[in-house]
Design a protein around this motif. Structure first.
Motif, PDB file in Angstrom:
ATOM      1  N   VAL A 329      40.778  36.918  58.092  1.00  0.00           N
ATOM      2  CA  VAL A 329      41.020  37.956  59.104  1.00  0.00           C
ATOM      3  C   VAL A 329      39.768  38.165  59.959  1.00  0.00           C
ATOM      4  O   VAL A 329      39.835  38.237  61.194  1.00  0.00           O
ATOM      5  CB  VAL A 329      41.449  39.272  58.432  1.00  0.00           C
ATOM      6  N   CYS A 330      38.621  38.237  59.306  1.00  0.00           N
ATOM      7  CA  CYS A 330      37.382  38.509  60.035  1.00  0.00           C
ATOM      8  C   CYS A 330      36.972  37.331  60.909  1.00  0.00           C
ATOM      9  O   CYS A 330      36.336  37.520  61.950  1.00  0.00           O
ATOM     10  CB  CYS A 330      36.265  38.837  59.052  1.00  0.00           C
ATOM     11  N   GLY A 331      37.322  36.111  60.497  1.00  0.00           N
ATOM     12  CA  GLY A 331      37.002  34.952  61.319  1.00  0.00           C
ATOM     13  C   GLY A 331      37.686  35.013  62.674  1.00  0.00           C
ATOM     14  O   GLY A 331      37.104  34.636  63.696  1.00  0.00           O
ATOM     15  N   ARG A 332      38.916  35.514  62.706  1.00  0.00           N
ATOM     16  CA  ARG A 332      39.628  35.649  63.988  1.00  0.00           C
ATOM     17  C   ARG A 332      38.965  36.710  64.869  1.00  0.00           C
ATOM     18  O   ARG A 332      38.865  36.555  66.084  1.00  0.00           O
ATOM     19  CB  ARG A 332      41.085  36.017  63.720  1.00  0.00           C
ATOM     20  N   PHE A 333      38.509  37.788  64.233  1.00  0.00           N
ATOM     21  CA  PHE A 333      37.820  38.831  64.991  1.00  0.00           C
ATOM     22  C   PHE A 333      36.505  38.300  65.567  1.00  0.00           C
ATOM     23  O   PHE A 333      36.172  38.549  66.735  1.00  0.00           O
ATOM     24  CB  PHE A 333      37.542  40.032  64.082  1.00  0.00           C
ATOM     25  N   ALA A 334      35.748  37.557  64.755  1.00  0.00           N
ATOM     26  CA  ALA A 334      34.445  37.056  65.199  1.00  0.00           C
ATOM     27  C   ALA A 334      34.587  36.085  66.363  1.00  0.00           C
ATOM     28  O   ALA A 334      33.703  36.013  67.226  1.00  0.00           O
ATOM     29  CB  ALA A 334      33.735  36.377  64.034  1.00  0.00           C
ATOM     30  N   ALA A 335      35.697  35.334  66.401  1.00  0.00           N
ATOM     31  CA  ALA A 335      35.899  34.390  67.499  1.00  0.00           C
ATOM     32  C   ALA A 335      35.977  35.104  68.839  1.00  0.00           C
ATOM     33  O   ALA A 335      35.610  34.539  69.881  1.00  0.00           O
ATOM     34  CB  ALA A 335      37.177  33.585  67.250  1.00  0.00           C
ATOM     35  N   ARG A 336      36.418  36.374  68.822  1.00  0.00           N
ATOM     36  CA  ARG A 336      36.535  37.129  70.070  1.00  0.00           C
ATOM     37  C   ARG A 336      35.318  38.006  70.349  1.00  0.00           C
ATOM     38  O   ARG A 336      34.885  38.114  71.487  1.00  0.00           O
ATOM     39  CB  ARG A 336      37.785  38.029  70.029  1.00  0.00           C
ATOM     40  N   ALA A 337      34.786  38.630  69.316  1.00  0.00           N
ATOM     41  CA  ALA A 337      33.779  39.686  69.534  1.00  0.00           C
ATOM     42  C   ALA A 337      32.402  39.370  68.973  1.00  0.00           C
ATOM     43  O   ALA A 337      31.500  40.199  69.060  1.00  0.00           O
ATOM     44  CB  ALA A 337      34.292  40.994  68.920  1.00  0.00           C
ATOM     45  N   GLY A 338      32.215  38.195  68.384  1.00  0.00           N
ATOM     46  CA  GLY A 338      30.933  37.879  67.784  1.00  0.00           C
ATOM     47  C   GLY A 338      30.850  38.377  66.349  1.00  0.00           C
ATOM     48  O   GLY A 338      31.781  38.982  65.820  1.00  0.00           O
ATOM     49  N   HIS A 339      29.696  38.123  65.726  1.00  0.00           N
ATOM     50  CA  HIS A 339      29.558  38.352  64.292  1.00  0.00           C
ATOM     51  C   HIS A 339      28.765  39.605  63.927  1.00  0.00           C
ATOM     52  O   HIS A 339      28.771  40.007  62.759  1.00  0.00           O
ATOM     53  CB  HIS A 339      28.862  37.144  63.644  1.00  0.00           C
ATOM     54  N   LYS A 340      28.076  40.226  64.882  1.00  0.00           N
ATOM     55  CA  LYS A 340      27.166  41.308  64.520  1.00  0.00           C
ATOM     56  C   LYS A 340      27.878  42.477  63.839  1.00  0.00           C
ATOM     57  O   LYS A 340      27.419  42.963  62.792  1.00  0.00           O
ATOM     58  CB  LYS A 340      26.407  41.816  65.749  1.00  0.00           C
ATOM     59  N   LEU A 341      28.984  42.922  64.381  1.00  0.00           N
ATOM     60  CA  LEU A 341      29.682  44.060  63.808  1.00  0.00           C
ATOM     61  C   LEU A 341      30.132  43.759  62.378  1.00  0.00           C
ATOM     62  O   LEU A 341      30.007  44.601  61.474  1.00  0.00           O
ATOM     63  CB  LEU A 341      30.883  44.441  64.674  1.00  0.00           C
ATOM     64  N   LEU A 342      30.645  42.545  62.160  1.00  0.00           N
ATOM     65  CA  LEU A 342      31.071  42.161  60.814  1.00  0.00           C
ATOM     66  C   LEU A 342      29.881  42.116  59.858  1.00  0.00           C
ATOM     67  O   LEU A 342      29.975  42.580  58.720  1.00  0.00           O
ATOM     68  CB  LEU A 342      31.750  40.796  60.850  1.00  0.00           C
ATOM     69  N   LEU A 343      28.771  41.560  60.314  1.00  0.00           N
ATOM     70  CA  LEU A 343      27.602  41.416  59.452  1.00  0.00           C
ATOM     71  C   LEU A 343      27.028  42.772  59.061  1.00  0.00           C
ATOM     72  O   LEU A 343      26.736  43.024  57.885  1.00  0.00           O
ATOM     73  CB  LEU A 343      26.536  40.574  60.155  1.00  0.00           C
ATOM     74  N   VAL A 344      26.855  43.641  60.038  1.00  0.00           N
ATOM     75  CA  VAL A 344      26.267  44.951  59.754  1.00  0.00           C
ATOM     76  C   VAL A 344      27.218  45.786  58.899  1.00  0.00           C
ATOM     77  O   VAL A 344      26.821  46.385  57.887  1.00  0.00           O
ATOM     78  CB  VAL A 344      25.910  45.677  61.065  1.00  0.00           C
ATOM     79  N   THR A 345      28.497  45.820  59.295  1.00  0.00           N
ATOM     80  CA  THR A 345      29.473  46.614  58.546  1.00  0.00           C
ATOM     81  C   THR A 345      29.656  46.070  57.124  1.00  0.00           C
ATOM     82  O   THR A 345      29.677  46.831  56.147  1.00  0.00           O
ATOM     83  CB  THR A 345      30.828  46.618  59.271  1.00  0.00           C
TER      84      THR A 345
END
Length: 472
Positions: A329-345
């Motif tokens: 799920v997060c891989g699809r999000f990162a493809a659009r918005a980048g990885h920073k939010l996922l990494l920090v959260t």
């Protein structure tokens, strides 16, 4: 896991379907991946089988494998390009299986550690070759799907390791943590010899940087030795101080050496990229905490709560089962918005899990109310962070350097795992984990989680749109 890639591989001209090649590569990687988490589950049984060895000595059963794997991963990818990927894959798998057999038959700790080192060397040869073979078997339009499934196999193996390993060890004894690899591995070796096509890329290949590999192993190994011995002789012991100082000096010598050779064991020029530097530091810290978390789960549930090994394995499995679906799920999000939010959260969620474990579980067993919520938080955080670290590491690198950049990031993570195990052993120092030591481990993981989040704040991997043309 991410390993050296050949970025412009052409699909092999073969009349057979590429999916048998996928299964051969995936089964081999499954065995290597499950072996890591499975050994965390087997560690209490090894302590009982070799009571004279002590936790510090036995910890090399875990760290010896990971240390050699990390140091050889990048050179092994170049070796496969030079000598042939099929040949390297089969050699690595044979070494891994031979090491597994030797581990299961070992009757003393020294032999067990030596065989684990052989396993680690085989795994390092196997990993990059398996992915290169996989890429060569599929047409360009299907490679992304194949690689995604290949990576998911590794994640599933990590999730199954605790429950499967603890069941086998509890029922049949610790040697079956290693004998498990043999039947499936032997079939895969035979099918690989029959089905796989040979390929090589001599222009990308380079001889193994033997001096660099030795310096890495000696440097990280000396620091690890100092950490695991600190509980027995004290942090201010001359032996501990000399070991850690000598290890740091040896790593400094590696840095000097790596700047003088054409193909070093770790290409330091990659760290000139700001994002790559931050991500690898974050990978190191997160890997240290992740190894501590996985290791302490079995030590706590078997030592403090007196769970059987099978029950402890089941207790340690629910969190990892969340990793793969979360990563998808997060891989699809990162493809659009980048990885920073996922990494920090994700780092903060993992930190929250460590805070939960530091405050809630006590000496009275209550898995559902005091352990499961923290385990689910951990699985969610790891699923957000681990794949994102791998992807963000190469986000700003040119395509020709994706492979080596990915492999170096994986090597850094493996070295973090070595240090995580060493710190756990240094803090616990006993065959069973007491509550005070468990809390100390949790506090360290809280600090590591916050550090990971802070290091990821400057990261920006969003796709950059080309600048608009200037009107004339």
């Amino acid at each position: 896991m991410n390993v050296p890639l050949a970025p412009a591989l052409q699909a092999q001209s073969s009349s057979i379907s590429p999916w048998p090649v996928f299964w051969i590569a995936s089964v081999a990687v499954f065995l290597v991946s499950i072996d890591v988490t499975l050994l965390y589950a087997a560690f209490p049984a090894l302590q009982r089988a070799f009571p004279e060895a002590g936790s510090a000595h036995l910890s090399w059963v875990l760290t010896g494998y990971t240390l050699v794997f990390a140091a050889l991963l990048v050179p092994a990818g170049r070796f496969a390009d030079l000598r042939g990927r099929k040949r390297t894959f089969l050699l690595g798998l044979a070494m891994f299986l031979g090491g597994s057999l030797g581990c299961g038959l070992a009757r003393d700790v020294a032999t067990l550690i030596a065989m684990r080192v052989a396993q680690g060397a085989g795994a390092a040869l196997l990993f990059p070759a398996s992915l290169s073979i996989l890429l060569a078997a599929f047409p360009a339009s299907k490679r992304a799907v194949a690689v995604g499934l290949w990576g998911a196999v590794s994640g599933v193996a990590g999730a199954l390791g605790p429950s499967l390993g603890s069941f086998l060890v509890d029922r049949f004894g610790w040697p079956w943590a290693f004998f498990l690899n043999l039947p499936l591995g032997a079939i895969t070796l035979w099918l690989g010899w029959r089905i796989l096509d040979e390929s090589r890329d001599p222009e990308r290949g380079a001889p193994i940087d033997v001096i660099g590999v030795v310096l890495l192993i000696l440097g990280v190994g000396a620091i690890t030795f100092g950490l695991v011995q600190s509980e027995a002789v004290g942090w201010m012991s001359p032996m501990v101080i000399l070991a850690i100082a000598g290890g740091l000096a040896t790593l400094g010598a590696f840095v000097v050496w790596a700047r003088t050779v054409r193909a070093p064991a770790i290409d330091l020029s990659l760290f000139q990229d700001r994002t790559y530097c931050y991500i690898n530091l974050a990978s190191l810290f997160f890997a240290i905490g992740f190894a501590m978390m996985f290791f302490q789960t079995f030590l706590f549930t078997t030592g403090v709560w007196s769970y059987s090994l099978t029950r402890a394995g089941l207790a340690g499995s629910l969190g990892p089962l969340l990793v793969v679906p979360t990563a998808i799920v997060c891989g699809r999000f990162a493809a659009r918005a980048g990885h920073k939010l996922l990494l920090v959260t994700g780092s903060l969620i993992s930190t929250a899990a460590s805070i939960w474990f530091a405050l809630v579980p006590g000496i009275n067993p209550d898995y559902l109310h005091t352990w499961l919520p923290g385990a689910l938080l951990t699985g969610l955080g790891v699923g957000m962070v681990m794949p994102s670290l791998s992807a963000a590491a190469v986000a700003h690198l040119p395509p020709a350097r994706f492979g080596v950049g990915s492999a170096v990031n994986q090597a850094v993570r493996q070295m973090g795992s070595v240090l995580g195990v060493a710190l756990t052993v240094a803090i616990t120092g006993h065959a069973t984990l007491n509550l005070a030591a468990f809390h100390t481990l949790c506090y360290l993981q809280i600090a590591l989680g916050f550090a990971t989040a802070i290091l990821c704040v400057p990261v920006d991997t969003r796709s950059r749109a080309p600048a608009p043309a200037t009107a004339h």
